[in-house]
Scaffold this active site. Structure first.
Site, PDB file in Angstrom:
ATOM      1  N   SER A 267       0.626  -1.670   0.347  1.00  0.00           N
ATOM      2  CA  SER A 267       0.227  -0.102   0.165  1.00  0.00           C
ATOM      3  C   SER A 267       0.804   0.965   0.194  1.00  0.00           C
ATOM      4  O   SER A 267       0.807   2.710  -0.366  1.00  0.00           O
ATOM      5  CB  SER A 267      -0.960  -0.111   1.072  1.00  0.00           C
ATOM      6  OG  SER A 267      -0.044   0.240   2.176  1.00  0.00           O
ATOM      7  N   CYS A 268       2.274   1.310   0.369  1.00  0.00           N
ATOM      8  CA  CYS A 268       3.378   2.514   0.086  1.00  0.00           C
ATOM      9  C   CYS A 268       3.799   2.571  -1.205  1.00  0.00           C
ATOM     10  O   CYS A 268       3.296   3.676  -1.773  1.00  0.00           O
ATOM     11  CB  CYS A 268       3.640   1.786   1.569  1.00  0.00           C
ATOM     12  SG  CYS A 268       2.339   1.698   2.659  1.00  0.00           S
ATOM     13  N   LEU A 269       5.085   1.632  -1.750  1.00  0.00           N
ATOM     14  CA  LEU A 269       5.316   2.067  -1.840  1.00  0.00           C
ATOM     15  C   LEU A 269       4.867   2.377  -3.680  1.00  0.00           C
ATOM     16  O   LEU A 269       4.846   3.851  -4.053  1.00  0.00           O
ATOM     17  CB  LEU A 269       6.706   0.748  -2.479  1.00  0.00           C
ATOM     18  CG  LEU A 269       7.747   0.843  -0.965  1.00  0.00           C
ATOM     19  CD1 LEU A 269       8.432  -0.385  -2.179  1.00  0.00           C
ATOM     20  CD2 LEU A 269       8.004   2.204  -0.757  1.00  0.00           C
TER      21      LEU A 269
END
Ligand code: UGA
Length: 432
Positions: A267-269
């Site tokens: 969900s981040c990079l």
């Protein structure tokens, strides 16, 4: 300190547990009643290594952590961390993307209206540079009727947790970044981490927001870089993992995040990189390097399917086992997981897909329903398949003997290529 955390998703709940474990009293405020009930029963709403045990300790045994639906409880705390989801989908407009953070901030402002003492509000969610100054502070002032700097403080304190080892990351932080509206806000935020030996860097608010985005973009760049090197290495018979080991001996480069494979998910990079690229477009700046990082990552999972085609020919009607669905081990998170893209491609080519993951099966079912077959063990997923794709490097897959006589394509270097080549019918790495 008494701390309120708004949003008890991944970042919020891990932060809450971490803060409770260093001695604070913490209340998680959330709009989802069933999540609040689960937390108050000391049950984890999602899988994360060690979270269930930590909730039992801090909710049930120590009573240091609880959850509530009632935003007015914010006024009883000293400091509030905003940890709501900053969902970002390329198709959504800015208003939609900022919806959760705006709603949460409005309610925080309303609850501060009745508070007499000074309070600090800290942005922990990853937000594009400028968000705290341009959106959060004006909303807090409007709904509290108070003035920043006088009645309340504001800071930005990005999180650098890694899923799968988030609680460890919290307790062994390698840095504490605090972007401050003023010195009082910054000191109040730093006080939360009293006792931590991590270096602290205090900056302007938008700088702290940028540090988070630039850090994730750099990690993404390392991965796409080594994948691109790996794609050539495979063609010319060089082992990219040995190349990475050799490069990593240079302390200026470092070995971390040079594991070649099918690319980064989560969900981040991907989300932060997309948001950063959008910011470039909005400001009229060009980002050819970061755009390439993004594009390389988009095409990397498809290589796995290409390798399968090279081995098996047409995939129509072939039974393909996909091992590992979470975007990385020790989590059940399948957001932007390379496995999802791989499965979509296999289905598009009319393969019969069998899947197994130790933790992420329920989430995969929600996505693929009856389109794929679900197995409840590694052995079950391997049996009777024409080809096995290893997409996530869970430790239970790391045994070459499980794959004796099979056609295996490894997307994560889960197996030792020399050993696997001896026991498998064929063994291919995605870029080795
Ligand atoms: C990432 C950052 O690593 C954290 O520092 C940051 O706090 C977090 O995002 C966030 O913004 O909240 P996370 O998404 O949990 O953490 O996972 P990573 O460990 O960074 O892995 C991301 C993806 O990259 C995974 O799919 C992983 O398999 C892949 N990866 C990682 C590689 O393909 N190669 C590597 O060498 C390392």
């Amino acid at each position: 300190m008494d701390i309120s955390i708004v949003g008890s998703g991944y970042v919020g709940l891990v932060t809450a547990v971490g803060l409770a474990s260093i001695g604070h009293r913490v209340v998680c405020i959330d709009v989802d009643g069933s999540r609040v009930d689960l937390i108050n029963r000391a049950e984890a709403p999602f899988y994360e290594n060690g979270l269930a045990e930590a909730l039992r300790t801090h909710v049930r045994d120590r009573g240091a952590l609880r959850a509530s639906l009632d935003y007015s409880e914010i006024a009883d705390s000293d400091i509030t961390f905003i940890c709501v989801n900053t969902c970002s989908n390329s198709g959504q407009n800015a208003d939609f993307r900022q919806k959760h953070i705006k709603e949460a901030t409005k309610k925080i402002g309303q609850s501060l209206a009745s508070k007499r003492d000074y309070h600090t509000v800290v942005t922990k969610s990853s937000v594009v540079p400028g968000t705290t100054e341009k959106i959060i502070i004006p909303l807090l002032e409007r709904y509290s009727g108070k003035q920043v700097g006088t009645d309340f403080g504001v800071a930005v304190n990005p999180e650098f947790l890694q899923e799968g080892r988030a609680l460890q990351s919290f307790l062994n932080m390698d840095r504490i970044i605090i972007g401050e509206y003023d010195a009082r806000s910054g000191s109040m935020t730093q006080g939360v981490y009293n006792g931590s030996r991590a270096p602290v860097l205090r900056t302007k608010m938008r700088t702290a927001e940028m540090i988070k985005f630039a850090s994730n973009a750099f990690l993404a760049a390392k991965i796409s870089f080594i994948n691109e090197i790996g794609n050539l290495c495979k063609k010319i018979g060089v082992d990219v993992y040995e190349v990475a080991d050799g490069m990593g001996l240079d302390p200026r480069i470092g070995r971390a995040f040079l594991n070649a494979g099918i690319g980064f998910g989560g969900s981040c990079l991907p989300k932060d990189l997309e948001a950063l690229l959008r910011k470039y477009r909005e400001t009229g700046e060009k980002a050819p390097l970061l755009s390439a990082v993004y594009n390389t990552n988009k095409s990397q999972p498809l290589r796995m399917v290409e390798v399968a085609r090279a081995r098996l020919g047409d995939l129509k009607g072939k039974r393909i086992g996909v091992l590992g669905l979470a975007f990385k081990p020790h989590t059940d998170d399948i957001r932007n997981a390379p496995a999802v893209e791989v499965i979509r491609q296999l289905l598009a080519q009319e393969a019969r897909v069998v899947v197994y993951d130790p933790k992420a099966m329920p989430r995969v079912r929600e996505l693929f329903h009856e389109q794929v077959e679900y197995e409840d063990s590694v052995a079950g997923a391997i049996a009777g398949c024409d080809c096995i794709l290893i997409v996530t490097e869970w430790s239970e897959f790391k045994d070459e003997n499980l794959f004796a006589g099979k056609v295996v394509i490894d997307g994560r270097r889960a197996l030792d290529p020399d050993k696997a080549s001896l026991v498998c019918q064929s063994y291919d790495g995605v870029c080795w």
